[in-house]
Design a protein around this motif. Structure first.
Motif, PDB file in Angstrom:
ATOM      1  N   SER A  77     -43.615 -35.164  11.702  1.00  0.00           N
ATOM      2  CA  SER A  77     -43.713 -35.133  10.238  1.00  0.00           C
ATOM      3  C   SER A  77     -43.141 -33.836   9.670  1.00  0.00           C
ATOM      4  CB  SER A  77     -45.152 -35.340   9.780  1.00  0.00           C
ATOM      5  OG  SER A  77     -45.989 -34.342  10.280  1.00  0.00           O
ATOM      6  N   ILE A  78     -43.265 -32.734  10.398  1.00  0.00           N
ATOM      7  CA  ILE A  78     -42.678 -31.473   9.936  1.00  0.00           C
ATOM      8  C   ILE A  78     -41.160 -31.561   9.950  1.00  0.00           C
ATOM      9  CG2 ILE A  78     -42.320 -29.048  10.554  1.00  0.00           C
ATOM     10  CD1 ILE A  78     -45.268 -28.830  11.060  1.00  0.00           C
ATOM     11  N   LEU A  79     -40.598 -32.128  11.009  1.00  0.00           N
ATOM     12  CA  LEU A  79     -39.139 -32.271  11.063  1.00  0.00           C
ATOM     13  C   LEU A  79     -38.626 -33.213   9.977  1.00  0.00           C
ATOM     14  CD1 LEU A  79     -38.519 -32.332  14.909  1.00  0.00           C
ATOM     15  CD2 LEU A  79     -37.948 -30.511  13.288  1.00  0.00           C
ATOM     16  N   GLU A  80     -39.373 -34.268   9.683  1.00  0.00           N
ATOM     17  CA  GLU A  80     -38.963 -35.201   8.640  1.00  0.00           C
ATOM     18  C   GLU A  80     -39.066 -34.581   7.243  1.00  0.00           C
ATOM     19  OE1 GLU A  80     -41.523 -38.528   9.338  1.00  0.00           O
ATOM     20  OE2 GLU A  80     -40.227 -39.341  10.918  1.00  0.00           O
ATOM     21  N   ASN A  81     -39.949 -33.615   7.081  1.00  0.00           N
ATOM     22  CA  ASN A  81     -40.168 -32.966   5.782  1.00  0.00           C
ATOM     23  C   ASN A  81     -39.907 -31.469   5.863  1.00  0.00           C
ATOM     24  OD1 ASN A  81     -41.437 -35.244   4.112  1.00  0.00           O
ATOM     25  ND2 ASN A  81     -42.612 -35.274   6.016  1.00  0.00           N
ATOM     26  N   LEU A  82     -38.921 -31.095   6.659  1.00  0.00           N
ATOM     27  CA  LEU A  82     -38.631 -29.681   6.881  1.00  0.00           C
ATOM     28  C   LEU A  82     -38.301 -28.959   5.581  1.00  0.00           C
ATOM     29  CD1 LEU A  82     -38.475 -27.523   9.036  1.00  0.00           C
ATOM     30  CD2 LEU A  82     -36.066 -28.102   9.359  1.00  0.00           C
ATOM     31  N   ASP A  83     -37.659 -29.646   4.645  1.00  0.00           N
ATOM     32  CA  ASP A  83     -37.333 -29.022   3.364  1.00  0.00           C
ATOM     33  C   ASP A  83     -38.597 -28.565   2.639  1.00  0.00           C
ATOM     34  OD1 ASP A  83     -38.061 -31.708   3.062  1.00  0.00           O
ATOM     35  OD2 ASP A  83     -36.828 -31.979   1.265  1.00  0.00           O
ATOM     36  N   LEU A  84     -39.642 -29.378   2.628  1.00  0.00           N
ATOM     37  CA  LEU A  84     -40.890 -28.997   1.966  1.00  0.00           C
ATOM     38  C   LEU A  84     -41.552 -27.814   2.657  1.00  0.00           C
ATOM     39  CD1 LEU A  84     -42.481 -32.513   1.292  1.00  0.00           C
ATOM     40  CD2 LEU A  84     -41.238 -31.057  -0.320  1.00  0.00           C
ATOM     41  N   VAL A  85     -41.547 -27.820   3.976  1.00  0.00           N
ATOM     42  CA  VAL A  85     -42.168 -26.731   4.736  1.00  0.00           C
ATOM     43  C   VAL A  85     -41.421 -25.419   4.504  1.00  0.00           C
ATOM     44  CG1 VAL A  85     -42.801 -25.917   7.041  1.00  0.00           C
ATOM     45  CG2 VAL A  85     -43.075 -28.330   6.462  1.00  0.00           C
ATOM     46  N   LEU A  86     -40.103 -25.469   4.493  1.00  0.00           N
ATOM     47  CA  LEU A  86     -39.316 -24.255   4.259  1.00  0.00           C
ATOM     48  C   LEU A  86     -39.495 -23.721   2.844  1.00  0.00           C
ATOM     49  CD1 LEU A  86     -36.037 -25.133   6.181  1.00  0.00           C
ATOM     50  CD2 LEU A  86     -37.871 -23.577   6.878  1.00  0.00           C
ATOM     51  N   ILE A  87     -39.587 -24.623   1.872  1.00  0.00           N
ATOM     52  CA  ILE A  87     -39.825 -24.181   0.491  1.00  0.00           C
ATOM     53  C   ILE A  87     -41.220 -23.564   0.391  1.00  0.00           C
ATOM     54  CG2 ILE A  87     -40.117 -24.941  -1.891  1.00  0.00           C
ATOM     55  CD1 ILE A  87     -37.934 -27.046  -1.317  1.00  0.00           C
ATOM     56  N   ALA A  88     -42.196 -24.151   1.071  1.00  0.00           N
ATOM     57  CA  ALA A  88     -43.552 -23.575   1.074  1.00  0.00           C
ATOM     58  C   ALA A  88     -43.531 -22.172   1.670  1.00  0.00           C
ATOM     59  CB  ALA A  88     -44.505 -24.476   1.850  1.00  0.00           C
TER      60      ALA A  88
END
Length: 144
Positions: A77-88
């Motif tokens: 799920s982190i790889l699929e939503n890496l953009d959100l994690v990086l923005i966070a």
């Protein structure tokens, strides 16, 4: 850098940092780390940094990631939503300066949703709903 990361992982992978974060000194750095499911979260700083502040950064990162991923914190799920994690991560710390440690505020900023706005996460919307929401926000902003 990859040698540092590899040796850090080897040193920390056998510890039990699932509940509370662990703090270690490693290679002239202060490391605060925590494991969530199959994901390893690390905060690395110089020896002059405050461990409590680093633990707050780690807590903000893990909690905002959990909120953004709807409590599904795992590698996939982190790889699929890496953009959100990086923005966070960018909302929490930028260029070594801590900006925010409130995970709810970080998640709100990442999804560009204020506390009183109800248009929801953009990933939950159809294309027409997203356009309608953008149009509404644009017109609110222009009429101010």
């Amino acid at each position: 850098q990859s040698n540092f990361e590899r040796s850090l992982f080897v040193k920390t992978c056998r510890t039990n940092a699932r509940g509370e974060p662990e703090i270690i000194m490693f290679d002239n750095h202060v490391i605060v780390y925590k494991f969530v499911a199959d994901v390893f979260f690390y905060v690395v700083a110089g020896t002059e940094e405050n461990e409590i502040a680093l633990a707050q950064v780690l807590q903000a990162l893990t909690e905002s990631t959990s909120t953004l991923l709807r409590n599904s914190v795992e590698k996939k799920s982190i790889l699929e939503n890496l953009d959100l994690v990086l923005i966070a991560m960018d909302e929490i710390v930028d260029n070594g300066i801590i900006f925010e440690t409130d995970s709810a505020q970080v998640a709100s900023r990442v999804t560009m949703r204020g506390k009183d706005e109800g248009f929801g996460n953009i990933s939950d919307q159809t294309l027409s709903q997203a356009f309608a929401s953008a149009k509404e926000q644009f017109s609110k902003h222009m009429l101010r």
